[in-house]
Write a protein that holds these residues in place. Structure first.
Motif, PDB file in Angstrom:
ATOM      1  N   TYR A  33       0.825  -1.212   0.000  1.00  0.00           N
ATOM      2  CA  TYR A  33       0.000   0.000   0.000  1.00  0.00           C
ATOM      3  C   TYR A  33       0.862   1.266   0.000  1.00  0.00           C
ATOM      4  O   TYR A  33       0.551   2.237  -0.694  1.00  0.00           O
ATOM      5  CB  TYR A  33      -0.911  -0.024   1.226  1.00  0.00           C
ATOM      6  CG  TYR A  33      -1.647   1.256   1.501  1.00  0.00           C
ATOM      7  CD1 TYR A  33      -2.677   1.695   0.671  1.00  0.00           C
ATOM      8  CD2 TYR A  33      -1.321   2.035   2.617  1.00  0.00           C
ATOM      9  CE1 TYR A  33      -3.359   2.876   0.945  1.00  0.00           C
ATOM     10  CE2 TYR A  33      -1.995   3.208   2.896  1.00  0.00           C
ATOM     11  CZ  TYR A  33      -3.017   3.621   2.054  1.00  0.00           C
ATOM     12  OH  TYR A  33      -3.690   4.792   2.325  1.00  0.00           O
ATOM     13  N   THR A  34       1.953   1.262   0.757  1.00  0.00           N
ATOM     14  CA  THR A  34       2.750   2.479   0.898  1.00  0.00           C
ATOM     15  C   THR A  34       3.809   2.639  -0.194  1.00  0.00           C
ATOM     16  O   THR A  34       4.005   3.746  -0.709  1.00  0.00           O
ATOM     17  CB  THR A  34       3.450   2.496   2.272  1.00  0.00           C
ATOM     18  OG1 THR A  34       4.221   1.299   2.429  1.00  0.00           O
ATOM     19  CG2 THR A  34       2.433   2.614   3.384  1.00  0.00           C
ATOM     20  N   CYS A  36      -0.581   5.508   7.962  1.00  0.00           N
ATOM     21  CA  CYS A  36      -0.182   4.289   8.681  1.00  0.00           C
ATOM     22  C   CYS A  36       0.314   4.620  10.078  1.00  0.00           C
ATOM     23  O   CYS A  36       0.022   3.883  11.042  1.00  0.00           O
ATOM     24  CB  CYS A  36       0.882   3.541   7.894  1.00  0.00           C
ATOM     25  SG  CYS A  36       0.281   2.737   6.394  1.00  0.00           S
ATOM     26  N   SER A  73       5.494   0.161   6.830  1.00  0.00           N
ATOM     27  CA  SER A  73       5.396   1.575   6.486  1.00  0.00           C
ATOM     28  C   SER A  73       6.420   2.474   7.150  1.00  0.00           C
ATOM     29  O   SER A  73       6.850   3.467   6.553  1.00  0.00           O
ATOM     30  CB  SER A  73       3.992   2.088   6.861  1.00  0.00           C
ATOM     31  OG  SER A  73       3.729   1.873   8.234  1.00  0.00           O
ATOM     32  N   GLN A 122       2.136  10.031  -2.899  1.00  0.00           N
ATOM     33  CA  GLN A 122       1.228   9.023  -2.359  1.00  0.00           C
ATOM     34  C   GLN A 122       1.881   8.242  -1.224  1.00  0.00           C
ATOM     35  O   GLN A 122       1.244   7.950  -0.202  1.00  0.00           O
ATOM     36  CB  GLN A 122       0.792   8.066  -3.472  1.00  0.00           C
ATOM     37  CG  GLN A 122      -0.149   8.673  -4.492  1.00  0.00           C
ATOM     38  CD  GLN A 122      -0.432   7.718  -5.639  1.00  0.00           C
ATOM     39  OE1 GLN A 122       0.454   6.964  -6.073  1.00  0.00           O
ATOM     40  NE2 GLN A 122      -1.659   7.742  -6.141  1.00  0.00           N
ATOM     41  N   ARG A 127       0.410   8.107   2.548  1.00  0.00           N
ATOM     42  CA  ARG A 127       0.055   6.799   3.097  1.00  0.00           C
ATOM     43  C   ARG A 127       0.908   6.449   4.311  1.00  0.00           C
ATOM     44  O   ARG A 127       0.442   5.762   5.228  1.00  0.00           O
ATOM     45  CB  ARG A 127       0.189   5.738   2.010  1.00  0.00           C
ATOM     46  CG  ARG A 127      -0.827   5.927   0.884  1.00  0.00           C
ATOM     47  CD  ARG A 127      -0.600   4.957  -0.264  1.00  0.00           C
ATOM     48  NE  ARG A 127      -1.538   5.211  -1.362  1.00  0.00           N
ATOM     49  CZ  ARG A 127      -1.598   4.500  -2.478  1.00  0.00           C
ATOM     50  NH1 ARG A 127      -0.764   3.476  -2.656  1.00  0.00           N
ATOM     51  NH2 ARG A 127      -2.473   4.800  -3.408  1.00  0.00           N
TER      52      ARG A 127
END
Length: 453
Positions: A268-269, A295, A357, A287, A291
């Motif tokens: 995701y990160t 997190c 993250s 992004q 993100r």
């Protein structure tokens, strides 16, 4: 044993001028690297104490209030995001990738140190071991010019490993743990293993001497992973093994689940081609920054949830966990089953998010998770708190690091005089957790391959 064709004997290897020079460099590098590591962990420990204890007291609280983690983790995310997206080395490797990887180059060390000093004192659920190893590797390579590293490609990994072991020589409670970790992680044998481990042992011993001497001289604490007091284990009996094996399996399931969550968060990160869901699209730096902040806030939510669920200090769930583990081992009776289960749940979720993250090490929080699960299982008939704690410590390390021998040595160092009686249980728990973890990862890989086929 007969000499293998094309491979020099150990005696010839050790007596070459180049290898003797390498040992000398390792010895010389060990002291300054350890001094830098001592300064780093002392500063990190002092910042942690000020943020989580002194500052709340100055504001009129007897301990950190339940909402305390939320602003701290928001600040941590806002500060670490530009380090990850803009500085060389991206603040160090993503913790879910483990402790290995190529040596950290010197130009990446400032980012590693800044990211760790931003994340760890503000409550990120990670440990100091990975930043220390990266810092030690990068500083050790400063002793060798880039031209020499290019001409001798085998020099960088050996010297980097020596710097890493010097930096973490006492953070695990014993310099021997770091040396065993290098042996097991290297996966080598024969002369190659000895050639690698001698510089590591030498640098680790010097590092331990520096840590001990400066600790006494300055009076500063480094917050090493240690247990000043542990519940007695006694000689293992059939009941210990009857319950110790399923405890180890449960610890492995929770720890591997946290790592799988970490891979999803990494996808995701930053994008993670090895994640459980398969390759992920690589986000833009903007992004990634946004993100990462989200997190960090999510980690704060898990810590706050622990404080609200249990009525206890959020500091117990935040940070790397070494102080909480010491308090848990010293007085397990002061923890209710609900508090222990809440700690395991919130710590595991927060740890999993941070793994993918933020920046720090993966081992310390996992050891607390395993220890808490072991203590929670202590009331089972025929087990006991001492054997439960021992099994949890060994199992968590083996499941996370995938290094069962290192995990057994680490648990032995933590348990101190109680480790002699608990040794059979430690070994069985470590092997059980290691096999369970590998089975879970194999199942995940097969499912991923089936989805992408």
């Amino acid at each position: 044993m007969p000499e293998q064709s094309g491979d020099p004997t150990l005696r010839r290897l050790l007596l070459t001028k180049g290898y003797i020079a390498l040992l000398l460099i390792a010895a010389l590098v060990g002291a300054p690297v350890s001094l830098a590591a001592f300064g780093f962990v002392s500063l990190e420990h002092e910042l942690q104490h000020w943020i989580w204890e002194s500052l709340p007291e100055a504001l009129g609280y007897d301990r950190s209030p339940w909402w305390w983690p939320m602003p701290l983790l928001l600040v941590a995310g806002l500060l670490v995001a530009p380090i990850i997206t803009r500085m060389p080395g991206r603040g160090g490797h993503v913790p879910v990738d483990g402790l290995g990887g190529p040596p950290v180059m010197p130009n990446a060390v400032p980012g590693v140190i800044l990211a760790a000093l931003v994340c760890l004192p503000l409550g990120v659920v990670l440990g100091p071991e990975a930043p220390l190893m990266a810092m030690g590797s990068g500083l050790a390579l400063l002793a060798v010019s880039s031209a020499r590293r290019t001409a001798q490609p085998q020099l960088a990994p050996v010297l980097g490993a020596a710097g890493s072991t010097a930096a973490i020589s006492t953070i695990f409670g014993s310099p021997l743990v770091a040396a065993v970790m290098m042996i097991e992680a290297a996966g080598l044998g024969g002369p190659r293993l000895i050639a690698l481990i001698l510089p590591c042992l030498l640098a680790s011993g010097i590092g331990a001497l520096v840590f001990t001497g400066f600790g006494h001289w300055t009076g500063l604490s480094i917050g090493a992973l240690s247990l000043p007091s542990v519940p007695p284990s006694g000689t293992p009996d059939p009941g210990d093994f009857l319950w110790g094996v399923p405890v180890a399996v449960g610890v492995a399931v929770v720890c591997v689940a946290g790592q799988m969550l970490g891979h999803r968060v990494k996808a995701y990160t930053t994008g993670d081609p090895a994640g459980p869901g398969g390759p992920a699209a690589v986000p833009t730096p903007r992004q990634t920054a946004v993100r990462t902040v989200l997190c960090a806030v999510a980690v704060g939510v898990t810590i706050t949830a622990y404080a609200l669920m249990t009525g206890r200090s959020p500091e117990q769930d935040a940070l790397s966990g070494q102080s909480t583990l010491g308090a848990l081992a010293a007085d397990p009776g002061s923890w209710s089953e609900g508090a222990l289960l809440g700690l395991v749940l919130c710590k595991a979720v927060g740890w999993g998010i941070a793994l993918g993250s933020l920046r720090g090490g993966p081992i310390f929080p996992a050891v607390l998770i395993g220890g808490a699960m072991g203590v929670a299982c202590g009331p089972l008939p025929g087990l006991g708190v001492g054997p439960g704690l021992a099994a949890g410590l060994a199992a968590s390390g083996a499941a996370v690091t995938r290094l069962p021998v290192t995990s057994t040595v680490l648990a032995t160092a933590l348990l101190g005089s109680s480790a002699t009686d608990a040794m059979p249980l430690l070994i069985v728990a470590a092997v059980t957790a290691f096999i369970t973890g590998e089975l879970l990862r194999s199942l995940r890989d097969r499912r991923t391959a089936a989805r992408t086929a």
